[in-house]
Design a protein around this motif. Structure first.
Motif, short mmCIF file in Angstrom:
data_model
loop_
_atom_site.label_atom_id
_atom_site.label_comp_id
_atom_site.label_asym_id
_atom_site.label_seq_id
_atom_site.Cartn_x
_atom_site.Cartn_y
_atom_site.Cartn_z
N LEU A 241 0.82 -1.21 0.00
CA LEU A 241 0.00 0.00 0.00
C LEU A 241 0.86 1.27 0.00
N ASP A 242 2.00 1.23 0.66
CA ASP A 242 2.89 2.40 0.66
C ASP A 242 3.38 2.74 -0.74
N ASN A 243 3.40 1.73 -1.60
CA ASN A 243 3.88 1.93 -2.97
C ASN A 243 2.74 2.12 -3.97
N GLY A 244 1.63 2.64 -3.49
CA GLY A 244 0.51 2.94 -4.38
C GLY A 244 -0.40 1.76 -4.64
N GLY A 245 -0.46 0.80 -3.70
CA GLY A 245 -1.31 -0.37 -3.87
C GLY A 245 -2.78 -0.04 -3.72
N ARG A 246 -3.61 -0.98 -4.13
CA ARG A 246 -5.06 -0.81 -4.09
C ARG A 246 -5.67 -1.99 -3.34
N ALA A 247 -6.65 -1.73 -2.47
CA ALA A 247 -7.19 -2.81 -1.65
C ALA A 247 -8.66 -2.57 -1.31
N VAL A 248 -9.42 -3.67 -1.28
CA VAL A 248 -10.78 -3.68 -0.74
C VAL A 248 -10.78 -4.71 0.39
N ILE A 249 -11.08 -4.24 1.59
CA ILE A 249 -10.99 -5.10 2.77
C ILE A 249 -12.34 -5.11 3.49
N ALA A 250 -12.88 -6.31 3.71
CA ALA A 250 -14.15 -6.47 4.42
C ALA A 250 -13.89 -7.33 5.65
N ILE A 251 -13.98 -6.72 6.83
CA ILE A 251 -13.67 -7.40 8.09
C ILE A 251 -14.96 -7.83 8.76
N ASP A 252 -15.08 -9.11 9.02
CA ASP A 252 -16.28 -9.61 9.70
C ASP A 252 -16.27 -9.21 11.17
N ALA A 253 -17.46 -8.96 11.70
CA ALA A 253 -17.60 -8.60 13.11
C ALA A 253 -17.48 -9.84 13.99
N SER A 254 -17.12 -9.61 15.23
CA SER A 254 -17.04 -10.69 16.22
C SER A 254 -18.06 -10.42 17.31
N ILE A 255 -18.84 -11.45 17.66
CA ILE A 255 -19.85 -11.26 18.72
C ILE A 255 -19.33 -11.78 20.06
N THR A 256 -18.03 -12.00 20.12
CA THR A 256 -17.39 -12.37 21.38
C THR A 256 -16.35 -11.32 21.71
N ALA A 257 -15.85 -11.37 22.93
CA ALA A 257 -14.83 -10.41 23.35
C ALA A 257 -13.48 -10.72 22.73
N ASN A 258 -13.36 -11.88 22.12
CA ASN A 258 -12.09 -12.31 21.54
C ASN A 258 -12.04 -11.96 20.05
N ASP A 259 -11.85 -10.68 19.77
CA ASP A 259 -11.75 -10.21 18.38
C ASP A 259 -10.32 -10.42 17.90
#
Length: 462
Positions: free
Chosen positions: A227-245
């Motif tokens: 990413l520092d070198n001009g990269g491109r990204a789509v990131i989808a992070i799933d939620a956690s329903i526990t305290a252990n994320d």
């Protein structure tokens, strides 16, 4: 004698008026038919507007800079069957040149073109050709996209951290996303970071859909370098329903790019009105200043999503934007025990009130960057909105594919795509059924009977 003349005069006057009115009506009908043929208007009442050309088709046709030749191999009857489709393409661009070729009358030409069955469309553009043997707007437009693209971008799907697979055809898979990429003439492949020394140079963009596990320090370093070198990204992070994320490292890394992926789970009671769970919030607001969402008018549905906001202050050299927000009734539930039990309620001062951002973007160069182009990143609070189960609802798949097109700087592909036809289904509650019964079986017949009796009585008195 005078009376007879007056009667004749009156009859002539009535006759002349009748002839005049008849001529006037004929002229009006003629003018109406002429205007309707020159300026035809259509009203599409289908649920998904399948008879209205999509925004994507319009953009593709307006982007033509050379003649697009369309040879339809079939008889006149088949041409009439598909005429509405061909006529729409003609209206969108005068560079669309259509020709009917009857294989029975010109068998040599059909054989030379490699036609194996009737009703095949051969598209030619700048020396390249493509065949469409199952004619529909979606397939014709996809063929035109592939013909007009000079190069094919590669989207690298990162797996190994809980991400869903492009080859998974189950409800939790994202095979539909793969089809969307291919329709837009993108190549797609999966990569595993521990097996690489760096993100491959041929990756036009990377995507992580449904990540829910920790990344090793070396993997974070690979992302950072890319990413520092001009990269491109789509990131989808799933939620956690526990305290252990387990996504803490990735979330902390994204903060350095001005994106704050929060903990908790968005709850939206408005969703229950649509017959879905409150853990599937309605995404109803879209940022009109972002190229991704400026023309977006469809609602989206984000199952099990967490809030995604922008940091304050924004890191130097970067431009951040929220993309999509929930309804004002939603909130970010922070009580994990309540989530586990399925008993949640809004607690002022603890839970974050809505509307909440569930997607955000960032573009630019980091401090002291030597990149030759801007980095582009889009982050979602859930990956499940793009899976095979939910991507078909609302504008989910459009929002995801538009985000990929934006990070690839392929803005011409940012659009609303064609929808498949669906059988319309009306679901009625018991009360709705009772109301329909009383209105149609009791009230309307009684009103008709009363109206008839009143007319009969009035006529009898005359």
């Amino acid at each position: 004698m005078t009376t007879q003349k007056e009667l004749n005069k009156r009859s002539f006057s009535f006759g002349a008026n009748s002839i005049f009115i008849t001529i006037l009506v004929v002229c009006l009908v003629g003018v109406f038919n002429f205007l309707s043929s020159q300026y035809p208007q259509k009203l599409d009442l289908t649920k998904n507007k399948i008879h209205t050309f999509s925004d994507q088709s319009m953009k593709v046709m307006k982007g033509l800079n050379d003649e697009l030749k369309a040879e339809f191999y079939g008889d006149i009857g088949s041409k009439e069957k598909f005429r509405p489709v061909f006529d729409n393409y003609k209206k969108l661009s005068n560079k669309f040149k259509f020709e009917l070729v009857d294989p029975n009358k010109e068998p040599t030409r059909a054989k030379t073109a490699g036609i194996k069955k009737n009703d095949t469309l051969v598209l030619s553009y700048k020396g390249k050709t493509s065949k469409v043997d199952d004619i529909s707007e979606e397939k014709v437009t996809n063929a035109i996209i592939k013909l007009t693209k000079e190069t094919r971008s590669i989207v690298c799907m990162i797996v190994g951290h809980g991400e869903t697979s492009i080859s998974d055809a189950t409800q939790n898979g994202i095979q539909g996303v793969k089809k969307g990429f291919e329709d837009q003439s993108y190549e797609v492949k999966e990569i595993t970071l521990p097996q690489e020394t760096a993100i491959p140079a041929d990756c036009g963009a990377i995507a992580m859909v449904g990540v829910n596990k920790a990344l090793f320090p070396n993997e974070i370093k690979m992302l950072s370098t890319y990413l520092d070198n001009g990269g491109r990204a789509v990131i989808a992070i799933d939620a956690s329903i526990t305290a252990n994320d387990q996504t803490k490292e990735l979330r902390e890394f994204l903060k350095t790019w001005g994106i704050d992926v929060k903990t908790g789970l968005i709850i939206d009671p408005v969703s229950r009105a649509l017959g879905v769970d409150a853990s599937v919030p309605i995404i109803a607001q879209f940022n009109p200043e972002s190229p991704i969402t400026k023309d977006f008018k469809q609602q989206c549905y984000f199952p099990f999503t967490r809030p995604v906001d922008v940091t304050s202050p924004v890191p130097v050299g970067l431009k951040t934007m929220w993309l999509a927000k929930t309804t004002p009734k939603a909130w970010d539930e922070m009580d994990m025990n309540s989530l586990a039990k399925g008993t949640v309620q809004y607690n002022a001062g603890v839970d974050l009130p809505g509307p909440l951002s569930a997607a955000a973007s960032v573009s630019g160069k980091g401090k002291d960057s030597k990149a030759t182009r801007d980095t582009r990143i889009v982050v979602f609070g859930t990956g499940q909105f793009a899976n095979n189960q939910y991507s078909r609802f609302g504008g989910n798949i459009d929002l995801f594919l538009n985000s990929v097109s934006w990070v690839l700087e392929d803005e011409s592909m940012i659009s609303i795509r064609t929808k498949d036809d669906e059988n319309g289904k009306v679901e009625l509650s018991q009360n709705d059924g009772i109301w329909i019964f009383w209105i149609s079986v009791v009230i309307i017949p009684i009103l008709i009977a009363v109206f008839g009796i009143v007319i009969w009585v009035r006529r009898k008195k005359l």
